[in-house]
Design a protein around this motif. Structure first.
Motif, PDB file in Angstrom:
ATOM      1  N   UNK A 197       5.962  19.988  30.464  1.00  0.00           N
ATOM      2  CA  UNK A 197       6.271  20.996  29.460  1.00  0.00           C
ATOM      3  C   UNK A 197       6.323  22.387  30.089  1.00  0.00           C
ATOM      4  N   UNK A 198       5.404  22.663  30.959  1.00  0.00           N
ATOM      5  CA  UNK A 198       5.361  23.961  31.620  1.00  0.00           C
ATOM      6  C   UNK A 198       6.586  24.189  32.505  1.00  0.00           C
ATOM      7  N   UNK A 199       7.007  23.136  33.209  1.00  0.00           N
ATOM      8  CA  UNK A 199       8.122  23.268  34.152  1.00  0.00           C
ATOM      9  C   UNK A 199       9.478  23.195  33.455  1.00  0.00           C
ATOM     10  N   UNK A 200       9.625  22.274  32.490  1.00  0.00           N
ATOM     11  CA  UNK A 200      10.943  21.978  31.945  1.00  0.00           C
ATOM     12  C   UNK A 200      11.082  22.253  30.454  1.00  0.00           C
ATOM     13  N   UNK A 201      10.277  21.598  29.648  1.00  0.00           N
ATOM     14  CA  UNK A 201      10.565  21.486  28.226  1.00  0.00           C
ATOM     15  C   UNK A 201      10.292  22.748  27.415  1.00  0.00           C
ATOM     16  N   UNK A 202       9.212  23.425  27.702  1.00  0.00           N
ATOM     17  CA  UNK A 202       8.849  24.664  26.985  1.00  0.00           C
ATOM     18  C   UNK A 202       8.658  24.444  25.483  1.00  0.00           C
ATOM     19  N   UNK A 203       8.061  23.320  25.113  1.00  0.00           N
ATOM     20  CA  UNK A 203       7.766  23.064  23.703  1.00  0.00           C
ATOM     21  C   UNK A 203       6.635  23.966  23.250  1.00  0.00           C
ATOM     22  N   UNK A 204       6.607  24.255  21.957  1.00  0.00           N
ATOM     23  CA  UNK A 204       5.547  25.067  21.372  1.00  0.00           C
ATOM     24  C   UNK A 204       5.144  24.471  20.029  1.00  0.00           C
ATOM     25  N   UNK A 205       3.949  24.803  19.611  1.00  0.00           N
ATOM     26  CA  UNK A 205       3.498  24.444  18.281  1.00  0.00           C
ATOM     27  C   UNK A 205       3.380  22.949  18.034  1.00  0.00           C
ATOM     28  N   UNK A 206       3.903  22.525  16.884  1.00  0.00           N
ATOM     29  CA  UNK A 206       3.781  21.131  16.447  1.00  0.00           C
ATOM     30  C   UNK A 206       4.478  20.156  17.401  1.00  0.00           C
ATOM     31  N   UNK A 207       5.704  20.452  17.903  1.00  0.00           N
ATOM     32  CA  UNK A 207       6.300  19.502  18.855  1.00  0.00           C
ATOM     33  C   UNK A 207       5.445  19.289  20.108  1.00  0.00           C
ATOM     34  N   UNK A 208       4.836  20.361  20.617  1.00  0.00           N
ATOM     35  CA  UNK A 208       3.957  20.236  21.786  1.00  0.00           C
ATOM     36  C   UNK A 208       2.714  19.427  21.435  1.00  0.00           C
ATOM     37  N   UNK A 209       2.145  19.687  20.292  1.00  0.00           N
ATOM     38  CA  UNK A 209       0.958  18.938  19.864  1.00  0.00           C
ATOM     39  C   UNK A 209       1.277  17.449  19.705  1.00  0.00           C
ATOM     40  N   UNK A 210       2.436  17.139  19.135  1.00  0.00           N
ATOM     41  CA  UNK A 210       2.854  15.744  18.987  1.00  0.00           C
ATOM     42  C   UNK A 210       3.071  15.100  20.353  1.00  0.00           C
ATOM     43  N   UNK A 211       3.704  15.827  21.250  1.00  0.00           N
ATOM     44  CA  UNK A 211       3.972  15.345  22.615  1.00  0.00           C
ATOM     45  C   UNK A 211       2.658  15.011  23.323  1.00  0.00           C
ATOM     46  N   UNK A 212       1.691  15.909  23.263  1.00  0.00           N
ATOM     47  CA  UNK A 212       0.404  15.683  23.930  1.00  0.00           C
ATOM     48  C   UNK A 212      -0.376  14.568  23.236  1.00  0.00           C
ATOM     49  N   UNK A 213      -0.282  14.491  21.911  1.00  0.00           N
ATOM     50  CA  UNK A 213      -0.962  13.424  21.176  1.00  0.00           C
ATOM     51  C   UNK A 213      -0.411  12.052  21.562  1.00  0.00           C
ATOM     52  N   UNK A 214       0.905  11.942  21.656  1.00  0.00           N
ATOM     53  CA  UNK A 214       1.519  10.674  22.080  1.00  0.00           C
ATOM     54  C   UNK A 214       1.083  10.332  23.504  1.00  0.00           C
ATOM     55  N   UNK A 215       1.025  11.340  24.368  1.00  0.00           N
ATOM     56  CA  UNK A 215       0.581  11.108  25.747  1.00  0.00           C
ATOM     57  C   UNK A 215      -0.870  10.629  25.772  1.00  0.00           C
ATOM     58  N   UNK A 216      -1.725  11.242  24.960  1.00  0.00           N
ATOM     59  CA  UNK A 216      -3.134  10.834  24.905  1.00  0.00           C
ATOM     60  C   UNK A 216      -3.295   9.420  24.343  1.00  0.00           C
TER      61      UNK A 216
END
Length: 179
Positions: free
Chosen positions: A134-153
């Motif tokens: 996310x830091x290098x490429x995607x630059x997600x913020x807010x709910x999409x980032x939270x969903x992304x990290x939740x799926x990863x976890x």
């Protein structure tokens, strides 16, 4: 400090290769799920990191997960399979390896059970890989980032359980590797 033996390095290289191959095999299935959720990924990465956790569990030497992450990144660079991260892809492989090593180090110091270490290591390594991407490429913020990290976890937890089962099944081999 214990030294790496040739048997250790061969086993770790095998875990690296299986991790890379498994990511390529599971990606089409994982992409169906992440496309549905409209997030960049996280499931295939958790599955491939499972083999780094198994390698760390079987060869519990300091820094071996970071070494495996480095080897994976060099293989991916050599094959030109860097994906959307380009030349920064090694960071996305080395950071999760460092996280696995840290979880094992802290888990042993605190007396955490082996299975707990494996699940937590896979979860946090998956999340760190996602946050790095996310830091290098995607630059997600807010709910999409939270969903992304939740799926990863979550996928990291499931794959951590699988890593624990796989490592338990490989225990007879472990005696021959470290013995």
């Amino acid at each position: 400090m214990k030294e790496y033996r040739l048997k250790d390095l061969i086993y770790l290289a095998l875990c690296c290769d299986i991790g890379l191959l498994s990511k390529r095999l599971i990606s089409p299935f994982a992409n169906m799920i992440t496309d549905f959720l409209k997030i960049p990924g996280g499931i295939g990465t958790a599955f491939s990191l499972m083999f780094l956790v198994v390698g760390k569990d079987m060869i519990p030497l300091r820094g071996c997960a970071a070494l495996m992450g480095f080897v994976q990144s060099m293989i991916m660079l050599a094959l030109g399979l860097t994906g959307s991260m380009g030349l920064l892809a090694p960071i996305g492989y080395i950071v999760p390896g460092i996280v696995i090593d840290l979880v094992y180090f802290i888990g042993k110091k605190t007396g955490m059970e082996r299975s707990g270490r494996m699940v937590l290591a896979n979860m946090l390594a998956s999340a760190s890989a996602g946050l790095t991407a996310n830091l290098i490429v995607f630059r997600l913020k807010g709910i999409p980032l939270a969903l992304y990290v939740t799926v990863a976890l979550l996928s990291g937890a499931v794959c951590g359980c699988l890593a624990c089962m796989l490592s338990t099944r490989l225990k007879p081999i472990k005696k021959n590797i470290r013995g």
